[in-house]
Design a protein around this motif. Structure first.
Motif, PDB file in Angstrom:
ATOM      1  N   GLU A  83       0.838  -1.198   0.000  1.00 36.09           N
ATOM      2  CA  GLU A  83       0.000   0.000   0.000  1.00 36.09           C
ATOM      3  C   GLU A  83       0.874   1.249   0.000  1.00 36.09           C
ATOM      4  OE1 GLU A  83      -4.035  -1.570   2.180  1.00 36.09           O
ATOM      5  OE2 GLU A  83      -2.336  -1.093   3.486  1.00 36.09           O
ATOM      6  N   TYR A  84       0.465   2.241  -0.780  1.00 31.52           N
ATOM      7  CA  TYR A  84       1.263   3.454  -0.944  1.00 31.52           C
ATOM      8  C   TYR A  84       1.167   4.358   0.284  1.00 31.52           C
ATOM      9  CZ  TYR A  84       2.254   2.678  -5.904  1.00 31.52           C
ATOM     10  OH  TYR A  84       2.718   2.175  -7.096  1.00 31.52           O
ATOM     11  N   ILE A  85       2.306   4.968   0.598  1.00 29.77           N
ATOM     12  CA  ILE A  85       2.377   6.005   1.616  1.00 29.77           C
ATOM     13  C   ILE A  85       3.022   7.224   0.983  1.00 29.77           C
ATOM     14  CG2 ILE A  85       3.300   6.685   3.855  1.00 29.77           C
ATOM     15  CD1 ILE A  85       3.350   3.817   4.702  1.00 29.77           C
ATOM     16  N   LEU A  86       2.472   8.407   1.272  1.00 30.60           N
ATOM     17  CA  LEU A  86       3.008   9.664   0.748  1.00 30.60           C
ATOM     18  C   LEU A  86       3.455  10.519   1.933  1.00 30.60           C
ATOM     19  CD1 LEU A  86       0.470   8.668  -1.177  1.00 30.60           C
ATOM     20  CD2 LEU A  86       1.083  10.741  -2.436  1.00 30.60           C
ATOM     21  N   PRO A  87       4.740  10.421   2.313  1.00 25.52           N
ATOM     22  CA  PRO A  87       5.238  11.104   3.502  1.00 25.52           C
ATOM     23  C   PRO A  87       5.704  12.528   3.238  1.00 25.52           C
ATOM     24  CG  PRO A  87       6.942   9.712   2.614  1.00 25.52           C
ATOM     25  CD  PRO A  87       5.748   9.554   1.705  1.00 25.52           C
ATOM     26  N   MET A  88       6.061  13.212   4.318  1.00 27.94           N
ATOM     27  CA  MET A  88       6.648  14.548   4.258  1.00 27.94           C
ATOM     28  C   MET A  88       8.142  14.451   4.576  1.00 27.94           C
ATOM     29  SD  MET A  88       4.237  16.932   3.674  1.00 27.94           S
ATOM     30  CE  MET A  88       4.559  18.411   4.603  1.00 27.94           C
ATOM     31  N   ASN A 116      -9.010  -3.635  -5.425  1.00 30.22           N
ATOM     32  CA  ASN A 116      -7.956  -4.449  -4.816  1.00 30.22           C
ATOM     33  C   ASN A 116      -7.945  -4.377  -3.293  1.00 30.22           C
ATOM     34  OD1 ASN A 116      -6.829  -1.949  -4.258  1.00 30.22           O
ATOM     35  ND2 ASN A 116      -5.263  -2.065  -5.852  1.00 30.22           N
ATOM     36  N   GLY A 117      -8.874  -3.614  -2.711  1.00 33.45           N
ATOM     37  CA  GLY A 117      -8.983  -3.558  -1.260  1.00 33.45           C
ATOM     38  C   GLY A 117      -7.793  -2.932  -0.572  1.00 33.45           C
ATOM     39  N   GLN A 118      -7.123  -1.974  -1.234  1.00 30.47           N
ATOM     40  CA  GLN A 118      -5.951  -1.355  -0.635  1.00 30.47           C
ATOM     41  C   GLN A 118      -6.238   0.064  -0.163  1.00 30.47           C
ATOM     42  OE1 GLN A 118      -2.476  -1.828  -3.211  1.00 30.47           O
ATOM     43  NE2 GLN A 118      -2.128  -3.815  -2.256  1.00 30.47           N
ATOM     44  N   VAL A 119      -5.445   0.494   0.802  1.00 28.44           N
ATOM     45  CA  VAL A 119      -5.560   1.807   1.425  1.00 28.44           C
ATOM     46  C   VAL A 119      -4.344   2.639   1.044  1.00 28.44           C
ATOM     47  CG1 VAL A 119      -5.666   3.028   3.643  1.00 28.44           C
ATOM     48  CG2 VAL A 119      -6.856   0.854   3.359  1.00 28.44           C
ATOM     49  N   THR A 120      -4.519   3.944   0.950  1.00 26.84           N
ATOM     50  CA  THR A 120      -3.409   4.878   0.751  1.00 26.84           C
ATOM     51  C   THR A 120      -3.362   5.817   1.952  1.00 26.84           C
ATOM     52  OG1 THR A 120      -3.672   4.814  -1.648  1.00 26.84           O
ATOM     53  CG2 THR A 120      -2.458   6.684  -0.738  1.00 26.84           C
ATOM     54  N   ILE A 141      -4.102   7.745  -6.398  1.00 23.88           N
ATOM     55  CA  ILE A 141      -3.714   6.365  -6.107  1.00 23.88           C
ATOM     56  C   ILE A 141      -4.892   5.618  -5.489  1.00 23.88           C
ATOM     57  CG2 ILE A 141      -2.172   4.920  -4.736  1.00 23.88           C
ATOM     58  CD1 ILE A 141      -0.095   7.206  -4.944  1.00 23.88           C
ATOM     59  N   ALA A 142      -5.613   6.295  -4.591  1.00 21.03           N
ATOM     60  CA  ALA A 142      -6.779   5.667  -3.957  1.00 21.03           C
ATOM     61  C   ALA A 142      -7.881   5.390  -4.977  1.00 21.03           C
ATOM     62  CB  ALA A 142      -7.297   6.567  -2.838  1.00 21.03           C
ATOM     63  N   LEU A 143      -8.052   6.289  -5.945  1.00 24.37           N
ATOM     64  CA  LEU A 143      -9.042   6.057  -6.996  1.00 24.37           C
ATOM     65  C   LEU A 143      -8.669   4.821  -7.806  1.00 24.37           C
ATOM     66  CD1 LEU A 143     -11.487   6.796  -8.731  1.00 24.37           C
ATOM     67  CD2 LEU A 143     -10.018   8.404  -9.995  1.00 24.37           C
ATOM     68  N   ALA A 144      -7.382   4.677  -8.123  1.00 25.83           N
ATOM     69  CA  ALA A 144      -6.934   3.483  -8.849  1.00 25.83           C
ATOM     70  C   ALA A 144      -7.252   2.221  -8.043  1.00 25.83           C
ATOM     71  CB  ALA A 144      -5.436   3.573  -9.139  1.00 25.83           C
ATOM     72  N   ASN A 145      -6.995   2.271  -6.744  1.00 28.10           N
ATOM     73  CA  ASN A 145      -7.325   1.119  -5.895  1.00 28.10           C
ATOM     74  C   ASN A 145      -8.818   0.822  -5.927  1.00 28.10           C
ATOM     75  OD1 ASN A 145      -4.652   0.815  -5.079  1.00 28.10           O
ATOM     76  ND2 ASN A 145      -4.903   2.109  -3.268  1.00 28.10           N
ATOM     77  N   LEU A 146      -9.626   1.866  -5.909  1.00 30.12           N
ATOM     78  CA  LEU A 146     -11.081   1.699  -5.930  1.00 30.12           C
ATOM     79  C   LEU A 146     -11.528   1.059  -7.236  1.00 30.12           C
ATOM     80  CD1 LEU A 146     -13.535   2.507  -4.053  1.00 30.12           C
ATOM     81  CD2 LEU A 146     -13.806   4.491  -5.551  1.00 30.12           C
ATOM     82  N   LEU A 147     -10.990   1.557  -8.351  1.00 28.02           N
ATOM     83  CA  LEU A 147     -11.385   1.034  -9.661  1.00 28.02           C
ATOM     84  C   LEU A 147     -10.886  -0.399  -9.868  1.00 28.02           C
ATOM     85  CD1 LEU A 147     -10.741   4.220 -11.834  1.00 28.02           C
ATOM     86  CD2 LEU A 147     -12.938   3.315 -11.106  1.00 28.02           C
ATOM     87  N   ALA A 149      -7.539   1.138   8.892  1.00 29.70           N
ATOM     88  CA  ALA A 149      -7.149   0.630   7.574  1.00 29.70           C
ATOM     89  C   ALA A 149      -7.916  -0.640   7.242  1.00 29.70           C
ATOM     90  CB  ALA A 149      -5.642   0.385   7.521  1.00 29.70           C
ATOM     91  N   GLU A 150      -8.050  -1.524   8.211  1.00 32.35           N
ATOM     92  CA  GLU A 150      -8.805  -2.760   7.984  1.00 32.35           C
ATOM     93  C   GLU A 150     -10.257  -2.453   7.652  1.00 32.35           C
ATOM     94  OE1 GLU A 150      -8.055  -4.722  11.651  1.00 32.35           O
ATOM     95  OE2 GLU A 150      -6.113  -5.555  11.017  1.00 32.35           O
TER      96      GLU A 150
END
Length: 666
Positions: A71-76, A147-151, A138-144, A233-234
């Motif tokens: 699952e993708y993470i976008l940090p600072m 795949n049940g993934q979280v960003t 990225i979340a939209l891609a997961n939705l489409l 997340a779950e």
């Protein structure tokens, strides 16, 4: 036995095993020890800058451990714990900070301004806000993909004042995207305290305004952070939706080390030092006999040895040797153009119909292509280009957007990171100003920075001649031809528009696709009925002559054709550029060397337009062949007026014939 003080943080072990608790501790200790080493190196002048996350490790580590590695993470830039918890080799991190080739940006950017597909991390840019919209993509891609993934995406309390924050939350809520927005409330944005940044009691309260659940967590409590984010997340994986979390924490060092912390009251600093996430968790683990001095010594010696070894290898690596070819080649992702010839079946289409047909056939060809824009779904767009698309492709791929150009461009970037294509429609090209930053600073620079392409086409209905006034009539291509990393396409005919749009969508790089509104329904042409492509960087020679080279594009092509039809005595090469970036320099130069005279016609106002660059190029490349100065013809140096007679006066169209005659008689 080391001295152990009572913890100032109340921990609830819940159902976590001792092994899990020790892993949380180890993962917090590692970035802390790295940072302590980096601060020494900074003082020694061995690294140039450092943004410290000391005291905030529990957030980075807790969130990262709560998510799956896929699952993708976008940090600072204070989230070192994200990178170390994802187990990025320290050698590569240290090379990144030293500008070595084994880093992630080949010395082109510093700090955490990079991403890596190998570890599903997407780093920030200095403008902060755009990464929130990228997380939406990225979340939209997961939705489409279902795949049940979280960003998860991070921002600071200062970043919540940016428009991108609000646009991203609104889009995520409207589309019910599986994304966790993490606000690290640091207490200060550089030197500005929170009471000068926002007037609500808690930043989490903003979630209510966007119809999303929000939570406030103790960002220094590793168990609370990890357990709550894991549970959320779950839940999101089962029922996709956005969630906003405000982590209460504090930035105990300067914005960056040179800033210092003199503006922070000492009592406030002392209060947060007492809440140190590592020291308190260490005390708790010792009190529960989970952590021992032997285990701690093992962890510390192991991490320090890894740090020293990675530093030695990073120092030993050769410095980057500048190579102009490599630099230029990395601006764009390599694109292997496939020339798909049209069939012999043709039908007469208007420019607008050719664009619609080309877009529809690309949607059929690319099952991962998503189109987004205001009113483009059931309504079909203000120009009806996407009419009927929802019925054929569904609302998942044909998406109405809120009025938030910046976030939607960023969503396109996020879709590209997730391996999908997108077309973003600006309702009018004038409105691109609201999405300007992510286009020129994110889409344009990502491949050069860390080899992440932006597979995004931005459609730009543009141009005057329809009495639409200053906010709906600009032809603003020069804003983008100036920006390395973008491609700019500007067809004048239906045939070209259809073929070039197909290529733009195939191209993995960001493309600005200009469509002149005045040509939409006024220009007709026989166009092949099936799918075909046309190459970028190849101009079209519409007429051939000996006396002058006319170089133009868009509506200017039709103005020039009209003048030539009315003046049969003029023998001219008429070059339709078709694409402005890449530009067919060879066709221009060869024509001017033949004719000896050049006139460049553009609809945009003169100063700073592409005609100026082409003129300068001709002076440098063709000076010995010129029989007259290169002539530029452009519109007035004013905004575009509304009423017809003023618009006619403004446009270059009315000036072109006399300018051409003057050049011929020179």
């Amino acid at each position: 036995m080391p001295t152990i003080t009572k913890s100032n943080i109340d921990y609830d072990k819940r159902n976590l095993s001792d092994k899990a608790l020790l892993k949380l501790y180890y993962n917090m200790l590692k970035p802390r020890l790295i940072e302590e080493k980096m601060l020494i190196l900074l003082r020694q002048g061995k690294i140039s800058k450092w943004f410290s996350g000391i005291g905030q490790e529990a957030i980075s580590v807790g969130v990262t451990m709560a998510l799956k590695p896929s699952e993708y993470i976008l940090p600072m830039h204070r989230n070192l714990g994200v990178f170390t918890t994802r187990e990025i080799p320290l050698h590569r991190l240290f090379c990144q900070w030293q500008g070595k080739a084994s880093g992630f940006t080949k010395g082109r950017d510093r700090s955490f301004h990079f991403g890596t597909q190998d570890y599903n991390i997407v780093g920030m840019i200095s403008h902060l806000g755009p990464q929130l919209g990228v997380a939406d993509g990225i979340a939209l891609a997961n939705l489409l993909k279902k795949n049940g993934q979280v960003t998860a995406v991070f921002t600071g309390e200062g970043g919540t004042s940016e428009g991108d924050f609000h646009e991203a939350l609104n889009v995520a809520s409207v589309w019910q995207l599986p994304v966790i927005f993490c606000i690290e409330n640091n207490g200060y944005g550089l030197s500005t305290p929170t009471n000068e940044q926002y007037h609500c009691k808690h930043l989490a309260d903003r979630g209510k305004g966007y119809g999303m659940d929000s939570f406030i967590l103790d960002g220094n409590n590793i168990i609370e952070t990890y357990s709550k984010v894991k549970k959320l997340a779950e839940s999101i994986r089962k029922r996709p939706r956005p969630i906003l979390i405000e982590f209460k924490t504090f930035r105990r060092r300067g914005h960056e080390e040179a800033s210092g912390t003199k503006y922070v009251p000492q009592e406030l600093m002392s209060e947060w030092e007492a809440k140190d996430p590592i020291e308190n968790f260490r005390s708790y683990l010792f009190s529960k006999k989970i952590l021992s001095a032997e285990i701690e010594d093992q962890y510390t010696s192991e991490i320090k040895a890894e740090i020293d070894a990675a530093l030695d290898s990073a120092y030993a690596e050769e410095n980057i040797i500048p190579n102009e070819t490599i630099e230029l080649n990395d601006v764009y992702k390599q694109f292997e153009y496939q020339d798909i010839k049209p069939n012999s079946n043709v039908k007469e289409l208007r420019l607008i119909d050719a664009i619609s047909e080309g877009l529809r056939q690309s949607m059929e060809k690319h099952k991962d292509l998503v189109i987004m824009g205001q009113d483009i779904a059931e309504y079909g767009g203000v120009f009806k280009i996407t009419e009927g698309f929802v019925e054929q492709f569904g609302k998942g791929r044909v998406r109405n957007t809120p009025i938030c150009e910046s976030a939607i461009v960023e969503v396109g970037m996020g879709l590209s990171i997730a391996g999908m294509k997108s077309v973003v429609e600006m309702q009018f090209s004038d409105f691109v100003t609201s999405g300007f930053n992510p286009i020129v600073n994110y889409l344009a620079k990502s491949h050069y920075r860390w080899e992440q392409n932006a597979d995004v086409v931005v459609r730009m209905p543009c141009g005057a001649g329809v009495a639409a006034g200053p906010f709906h009539s600009q032809t603003n291509e020069a804003w983008f031809t100036k920006t390395p990393g973008l491609k700019v396409v500007y067809p004048a005919f239906p045939y070209d528009a259809k073929g070039l749009l197909a290529t733009a969508i195939n191209d993995p790089n960001p493309v600005l696709f200009f469509e002149h509104k005045a040509l939409y329904r006024s220009i007709r042409q026989d166009v092949p009925t099936d799918y075909f492509t046309l190459p970028f960087g190849q101009a079209a020679l519409l007429t051939e002559g000996e006396s002058v080279s006319i170089i133009t594009y868009g509506a200017g092509v039709h103005w020039a054709l009209e003048v030539l039809e009315n003046n049969s005595d003029i023998s001219a090469d008429l070059i339709d550029l078709r694409t402005l970036q890449p530009l067919d320099k060879e066709a221009i130069i060869n024509s001017v060397k033949k004719t000896g005279k050049a006139i460049i016609l553009q609809e945009d106002s003169l100063f700073g337009g592409i005609a100026s660059d082409i003129s300068a190029m001709l002076m440098e490349e063709c000076f010995e062949h010129l029989d007259a100065p290169v002539k530029r013809v452009a519109s007035m140096e004013t905004p575009i007026p509304f009423i017809g007679q003023l618009e006619d006066q403004y446009l270059a169209k009315g000036k072109f014939e006399s300018a051409l005659r003057d050049l011929l008689s020179y």
